[in-house]
Design a protein around this motif. Structure first.
Motif, PDB file in Angstrom:
ATOM      1  N   ALA A  13       0.837  -1.200  -0.013  1.00 52.02           N
ATOM      2  CA  ALA A  13       0.058   0.098   0.202  1.00 52.02           C
ATOM      3  C   ALA A  13       0.912   1.265  -0.184  1.00 52.02           C
ATOM      4  N   ILE A  14       2.045   1.327   0.937  1.00 50.37           N
ATOM      5  CA  ILE A  14       2.698   2.430   1.067  1.00 50.37           C
ATOM      6  C   ILE A  14       3.444   2.787  -0.590  1.00 50.37           C
ATOM      7  N   PHE A  15       3.952   1.379  -1.103  1.00 51.97           N
ATOM      8  CA  PHE A  15       4.328   1.681  -2.494  1.00 51.97           C
ATOM      9  C   PHE A  15       3.515   2.181  -3.491  1.00 51.97           C
ATOM     10  N   ARG A  16       2.343   1.691  -3.432  1.00 54.75           N
ATOM     11  CA  ARG A  16       1.188   1.985  -4.249  1.00 54.75           C
ATOM     12  C   ARG A  16       0.764   3.813  -4.244  1.00 54.75           C
ATOM     13  N   PHE A  17       0.715   4.209  -3.128  1.00 52.58           N
ATOM     14  CA  PHE A  17       0.685   5.619  -2.951  1.00 52.58           C
ATOM     15  C   PHE A  17       2.010   6.448  -3.380  1.00 52.58           C
ATOM     16  N   LYS A  18       3.323   5.840  -2.969  1.00 47.69           N
ATOM     17  CA  LYS A  18       4.243   6.556  -3.357  1.00 47.69           C
ATOM     18  C   LYS A  18       4.502   6.616  -4.764  1.00 47.69           C
ATOM     19  N   ASN A  19       3.969   5.669  -5.567  1.00 49.19           N
ATOM     20  CA  ASN A  19       4.283   5.611  -6.948  1.00 49.19           C
ATOM     21  C   ASN A  19       3.063   6.018  -7.780  1.00 49.19           C
TER      22      ASN A  19
ATOM     23  N   ASN B  48       1.003  -0.388 -13.683  1.00 51.91           N
ATOM     24  CA  ASN B  48       2.045  -1.119 -13.633  1.00 51.91           C
ATOM     25  C   ASN B  48       3.512  -0.312 -13.129  1.00 51.91           C
ATOM     26  N   ASN B  49       3.742  -0.602 -12.209  1.00 51.21           N
ATOM     27  CA  ASN B  49       4.900  -0.469 -11.548  1.00 51.21           C
ATOM     28  C   ASN B  49       5.983  -1.384 -11.183  1.00 51.21           C
ATOM     29  N   GLU B  50       6.956  -1.546 -11.428  1.00 51.46           N
ATOM     30  CA  GLU B  50       7.719  -2.613 -10.878  1.00 51.46           C
ATOM     31  C   GLU B  50       7.929  -2.764  -9.554  1.00 51.46           C
ATOM     32  N   GLU B  51       8.298  -1.453  -8.683  1.00 51.92           N
ATOM     33  CA  GLU B  51       8.549  -1.547  -7.398  1.00 51.92           C
ATOM     34  C   GLU B  51       7.159  -2.034  -6.783  1.00 51.92           C
ATOM     35  N   VAL B  52       6.103  -1.568  -7.113  1.00 54.67           N
ATOM     36  CA  VAL B  52       5.017  -2.248  -6.423  1.00 54.67           C
ATOM     37  C   VAL B  52       4.698  -3.572  -6.783  1.00 54.67           C
TER      38      VAL B  52
ATOM     39  N   ARG C 109       4.133  -6.906  -4.350  1.00 53.89           N
ATOM     40  CA  ARG C 109       3.056  -7.829  -4.395  1.00 53.89           C
ATOM     41  C   ARG C 109       3.566  -9.286  -4.734  1.00 53.89           C
ATOM     42  N   ARG C 110       4.415  -9.453  -5.559  1.00 56.20           N
ATOM     43  CA  ARG C 110       4.693 -10.996  -5.842  1.00 56.20           C
ATOM     44  C   ARG C 110       5.381 -11.637  -4.725  1.00 56.20           C
ATOM     45  N   ALA C 111       6.190 -10.884  -3.841  1.00 59.98           N
ATOM     46  CA  ALA C 111       6.619 -11.316  -2.676  1.00 59.98           C
ATOM     47  C   ALA C 111       5.552 -11.701  -1.641  1.00 59.98           C
ATOM     48  N   HIS C 112       4.346 -10.495  -1.684  1.00 59.91           N
ATOM     49  CA  HIS C 112       3.388 -11.254  -0.706  1.00 59.91           C
ATOM     50  C   HIS C 112       2.541 -12.378  -1.231  1.00 59.91           C
ATOM     51  N   ARG C 113       2.396 -12.470  -2.394  1.00 66.33           N
ATOM     52  CA  ARG C 113       1.628 -13.561  -3.165  1.00 66.33           C
ATOM     53  C   ARG C 113       2.469 -14.829  -2.808  1.00 66.33           C
ATOM     54  N   ASN C 114       3.775 -14.937  -2.864  1.00 66.82           N
ATOM     55  CA  ASN C 114       4.624 -16.004  -2.787  1.00 66.82           C
ATOM     56  C   ASN C 114       4.595 -16.466  -1.396  1.00 66.82           C
ATOM     57  N   ASP C 115       4.404 -15.314  -0.253  1.00 66.96           N
ATOM     58  CA  ASP C 115       4.202 -15.788   1.203  1.00 66.96           C
ATOM     59  C   ASP C 115       3.006 -16.400   1.188  1.00 66.96           C
ATOM     60  N   MET C 116       1.937 -16.169   0.642  1.00 63.71           N
ATOM     61  CA  MET C 116       0.405 -16.672   0.702  1.00 63.71           C
ATOM     62  C   MET C 116       0.268 -18.157   0.116  1.00 63.71           C
TER      63      MET C 116
ATOM     64  N   VAL D  49      15.300 -10.316   0.733  1.00 62.30           N
ATOM     65  CA  VAL D  49      16.008 -10.271  -0.412  1.00 62.30           C
ATOM     66  C   VAL D  49      15.218 -10.037  -1.573  1.00 62.30           C
ATOM     67  N   TYR D  50      13.886 -10.415  -1.452  1.00 59.03           N
ATOM     68  CA  TYR D  50      12.790 -10.397  -2.863  1.00 59.03           C
ATOM     69  C   TYR D  50      12.399  -8.908  -2.807  1.00 59.03           C
ATOM     70  N   ALA D  51      11.970  -8.190  -1.641  1.00 59.01           N
ATOM     71  CA  ALA D  51      11.249  -6.943  -1.785  1.00 59.01           C
ATOM     72  C   ALA D  51      11.618  -5.908  -1.166  1.00 59.01           C
ATOM     73  N   ILE D  52      12.665  -6.107  -0.107  1.00 56.33           N
ATOM     74  CA  ILE D  52      13.099  -4.914   0.943  1.00 56.33           C
ATOM     75  C   ILE D  52      14.657  -4.499   0.120  1.00 56.33           C
TER      76      ILE D  52
END
Length: 149
Positions: free
Chosen positions: A37-43, A60-64, A68-75, A115-118
């Motif tokens: 959410a923070i990255f969505r607002f930032k970008n 579409n923003n690569e940072e966001v 999102r991909r890291a979060h999906r991988n977690d789920m 290492v994926y998202a931070i």
């Protein structure tokens, strides 16, 4: 009191370890949700046109998308591990090995997120962190099945 009630009790060190590391991973997943959410607002990159209000919205923003991909991988990986881990507690595994498996698996998932998202680090860092948790989950699942038969 039945055995299941004795095993699912904070006096059981295996259940305590399972709970500690499961809650840690759940909070980490919630952090990634907020991080997205923070990255969505930032970008100014929103999931739906109405989310951006009157602002210029981009989808579409690569940072966001990376977060999102890291979060999906977690789920896809942590949620099944929660269920398998709880069932693993019920087969009364060795306290030391079970506690180590929960701890190492959770730390591997935390490293995976870092290492994926931070702080993006090239492979094989992410795949190694992924594989450690994945193999631990498979091991626990096979142990549960073996115990049943």
């Amino acid at each position: 009191m039945t055995l299941a009630y004795q095993l699912i009790d904070f006096k059981n060190p295996v259940f305590l370890a399972y709970t500690l590391w499961s809650v840690t991973l759940a909070l980490k997943m919630m952090y990634l949700s907020m991080h997205t959410a923070i990255f969505r607002f930032k970008n100014q990159t929103f999931a739906n046109p109405e989310d951006g209000g009157r602002r210029n919205v981009h989808f579409n923003n690569e940072e966001v998308e990376r977060v999102r991909r890291a979060h999906r991988n977690d789920m896809e990986n942590i949620l099944p591990a929660f269920l398998i881990g709880l069932l693993y507690v019920l087969i009364e595994p060795s306290t030391l090995s079970a506690c180590l498996l929960f701890k190492i698996g959770a730390i591997a998932r935390i490293i995976h997120t870092v290492v994926y998202a931070i702080v993006v680090i090239p492979q094989p860092a992410r795949v190694l962190a992924f594989a450690i948790h994945y193999i631990i989950t498979i091991y626990m699942g096979v142990s549960v099945l073996y115990h049943l038969f």
